[in-house]
Write an enzyme that holds these catalytic residues in place. Structure first.
Site, PDB file in Angstrom:
ATOM      1  N   ASN A 341       2.332 -13.986 -11.929  1.00 18.70           N
ATOM      2  CA  ASN A 341       1.153 -13.309 -12.461  1.00 18.70           C
ATOM      3  C   ASN A 341       0.686 -12.285 -11.441  1.00 18.70           C
ATOM      4  OD1 ASN A 341      -1.244 -12.449 -13.518  1.00 18.70           O
ATOM      5  ND2 ASN A 341      -2.093 -14.492 -13.868  1.00 18.70           N
ATOM      6  N   ASP A 362       4.716  -0.414 -12.738  1.00 22.78           N
ATOM      7  CA  ASP A 362       4.558   0.066 -14.121  1.00 22.78           C
ATOM      8  C   ASP A 362       3.660  -0.912 -14.877  1.00 22.78           C
ATOM      9  OD1 ASP A 362       4.823   1.307 -16.576  1.00 22.78           O
ATOM     10  OD2 ASP A 362       6.809   0.492 -16.985  1.00 22.78           O
ATOM     11  N   CYS A 389      -0.081   4.085 -17.905  1.00 25.18           N
ATOM     12  CA  CYS A 389      -0.447   4.423 -19.279  1.00 25.18           C
ATOM     13  C   CYS A 389      -1.950   4.607 -19.423  1.00 25.18           C
ATOM     14  CB  CYS A 389       0.073   3.372 -20.264  1.00 25.18           C
ATOM     15  SG  CYS A 389      -0.459   1.685 -19.913  1.00 25.18           S
TER      16      CYS A 389
END
Length: 432
Positions: A341, A362, A389
Site C-alpha cells: 500500500n 504513476d 492524471c
C-alpha cells in the site's frame, strides 16, 4: 433579458470565465475572447454558474462539434474548441498548477503528445436504464450535470467498433426480462478483441442467455457477467475466446489483461507516453529502478526490456499477479513485483526496499505524497519520472520534491489522453 458578458479565460474544467456585476461567472459553452449571452442556472455566494445561450462574437478557435449529442451528453466538454487549442489550454493548466500550488517552473516545457482526436477511446463504462418515455432502453453516458442517461445511438470518441454497439445494445437489452436489473456495461477493447462486462443484479434466464449469446456471435464480441465486485467478473460467451491485450511494439511487448483491470483508455497516447517516459528515465543495464503504482507492468516491462533491474510495486494483488504473468510471458526476468500500500509509505519502509538509482511514479488522481515525503535525504534516486492524471496533485508533490527533497523540475508537459475533455494527463522529470 439575459445578460451579455465578455469571456476572459477558460477555467481548469473548460468553462469560460467572465465577470458579471463584479462576480465571477463560469459559462458552459463559451470560449476565451468571446462575447456571449448567458443564462445563469445557479447562484453561489462567490460565483455564478451559467450556460451560453448565444455566442455574439465567436473566437477564431471555436470549432463545430462533431457529435450530435454534444452539449447534452456529459462525456465531452470541449468539442467546441479547436483540438490544438484544447491541448494548449491543458498545457496552461499544468503550468498554472505547478506555479500556484507547487511554486515551481519546469526548466523545459515538453512538446505535447498528440494522437487521434476521434475514435480513440477503447474503454468506457456505459450506464443502462429503461426509460419508456424515450422509447425503451438507454445505453450511454450521463447527461451533463445530471443523473439521467443521454439518449444516444453512437459516440464519436469511442473506438468505432465500440460506438457501433450502442444502438444494438439498446435493442438487445430491451428484449431481456431483466433489463431493469442491468445498471451498467463495462467495455474494454484490445487490439483485436472487444469485451462487454454486464453488471447483473439478477442472472439471465434461459431465453435471455440465448439472446445474449446470439448478440455476441452476431457482433463478434465477448460477453462477461459480473454479479458483485470486479473480482466476480467471469466469461459468459463464447466458451473459448482470445484474450484481451495491447501492444507496446517499440519494446516488442504484448500485454494481456482482464476487462476489469486498469489500462489506459487511449492506446495510441499510452504508447507515446511510455516511449517518452523511457527516454526521460533512460534506464540502463545494472541500474536498480522502482516503478511505483505499477499496475500490470505498463512501464515496468519496458524498463526491464532496457536491461535494468526493476521492482514494480502496486497495491492490488490481482494486478501484481497479472504483472508477474506478463513479465514471464515476455521473458523479462529483470522485472520483479511486490504488493504494498503505497499510500502508507514511510521512510522506514522505503529504506527497507533498498536504494534505487531511479524512480518512476504513476499514481492515481490522489497523487503520491506519502511516497515523496518518504524519500531519503541521502542516497535518494537521482532521477524521478512522474506520470500524473491530476496536475493539482502533481504540483503538490512537486513542491515537496523541489523545496524539501532538493530535486530540480527539469521538464514537464502534457499528453492528450482524453481529447475533447478537460482531463489533463502529464509527465514530469525531476533530478538531483
Amino acid at each position: 433579458m439575459n445578460p451579455v458578458v465578455d469571456i476572459l479565460s477558460l477555467d481548469h474544467e473548460g468553462h469560460g470565465v467572465a465577470r458579471l456585476d463584479g462576480k465571477v461567472t463560469f459559462v458552459d459553452g463559451a470560449l476565451a475572447g468571446e462575447r456571449a449571452e448567458i443564462a445563469i442556472f445557479r447562484k453561489h455566494a462567490k460565483y455564478n454558474s451559467a450556460n451560453a445561450v448565444a455566442i455574439l462574437a465567436p473566437s477564431a478557435q471555436r470549432a463545430e462539434p462533431r457529435c450530435r449529442y454534444f452539449g447534452r451528453c456529459g462525456g465531452c466538454s470541449m468539442q467546441h474548441l479547436e483540438p490544438s487549442a484544447q491541448v494548449a489550454a491543458k498545457q496552461r493548466v499544468l503550468e498554472e498548477n505547478l506555479a500556484r500550488i507547487g511554486k515551481v517552473r519546469p526548466s523545459v516545457l515538453l512538446p505535447a503528445l498528440h494522437g487521434p482526436s476521434w475514435g480513440y477511446r477503447g474503454r468506457a463504462r456505459l450506464s443502462v436504464r429503461r426509460v419508456e418515455k424515450k422509447g425503451g432502453v438507454l445505453v450511454g453516458f450521463h447527461e451533463k450535470r445530471s443523473s439521467f442517461i443521454a439518449d444516444m445511438a453512437s459516440c464519436e470518441v469511442l473506438a468505432p467498433g465500440v460506438s457501433a454497439l450502442i444502438q444494438p445494445l439498446r435493442e438487445l437489452i430491451g428484449r431481456l426480462s431483466n433489463a431493469d436489473r442491468i445498471p451498467q456495461i463495462e467495455v474494454a477493447a484490445g487490439e483485436h478483441v472487444i469485451v462487454l462486462v454486464f453488471r447483473l443484479l439478477e442472472p439471465w434466464n434461459d431465453d435471455d442467455a440465448a439472446h445474449v449469446r446470439a448478440f455476441a456471435d452476431a457482433h463478434h464480441v465477448q460477453v462477461w457477467e459480473q454479479r458483485k465486485g470486479p473480482e466476480t467478473a467471469r466469461p459468459f460467451w463464447p466458451d473459448i475466446a482470445p484474450e484481451l491485450s495491447y501492444g507496446l511494439p517499440e519494446f516488442g511487448l504484448v500485454m494481456p489483461f482482464r476487462p476489469t483491470e486498469f489500462t489506459q483508455v487511449n492506446s495510441a497516447i499510452n504508447r507515446a507516453l511510455v516511449s517518452r517516459a523511457l527516454r526521460l528515465l533512460d534506464p540502463r543495464p545494472g541500474e536498480r529502478i522502482a516503478d511505483l503504482f505499477c499496475g500490470l507492468g505498463n512501464f515496468t516491462l519496458p524498463i526491464a526490456h532496457r536491461g535494468a533491474d526493476v521492482l514494480g510495486i502496486e497495491g492490488s494483488t490481482e494486478l501484481v499477479a497479472r504483472a508477474r504473468e506478463n513479465a514471464l510471458r515476455n521473458a523479462l526476468p529483470h522485472a520483479r513485483f511486490e504488493v504494498d500500500n503505497l499510500f502508507e509509505m514511510t521512510p522506514e519502509k522505503f529504506a527497507a526496499l533498498g536504494p534505487f538509482d531511479k524512480l518512476l511514479i504513476d499514481p492515481p488522481r490522489s497523487g503520491a505524497i506519502e511516497v515523496v515525503k518518504s524519500l531519503p535525504e541521502a542516497g535518494a534516486p537521482r532521477r524521478i519520472v512522474y506520470v500524473s492524471c491530476d496536475p493539482a496533485t502533481l504540483a503538490r508533490d512537486a513542491e515537496v520534491l523541489v523545496h524539501v527533497k532538493g530535486y530540480r523540475l527539469e521538464a514537464a508537459g502534457v499528453a492528450n489522453m482524453f481529447p475533447h475533455t478537460a482531463h489533463v494527463e502529464s509527465i514530469a522529470l525531476f533530478e538531483r
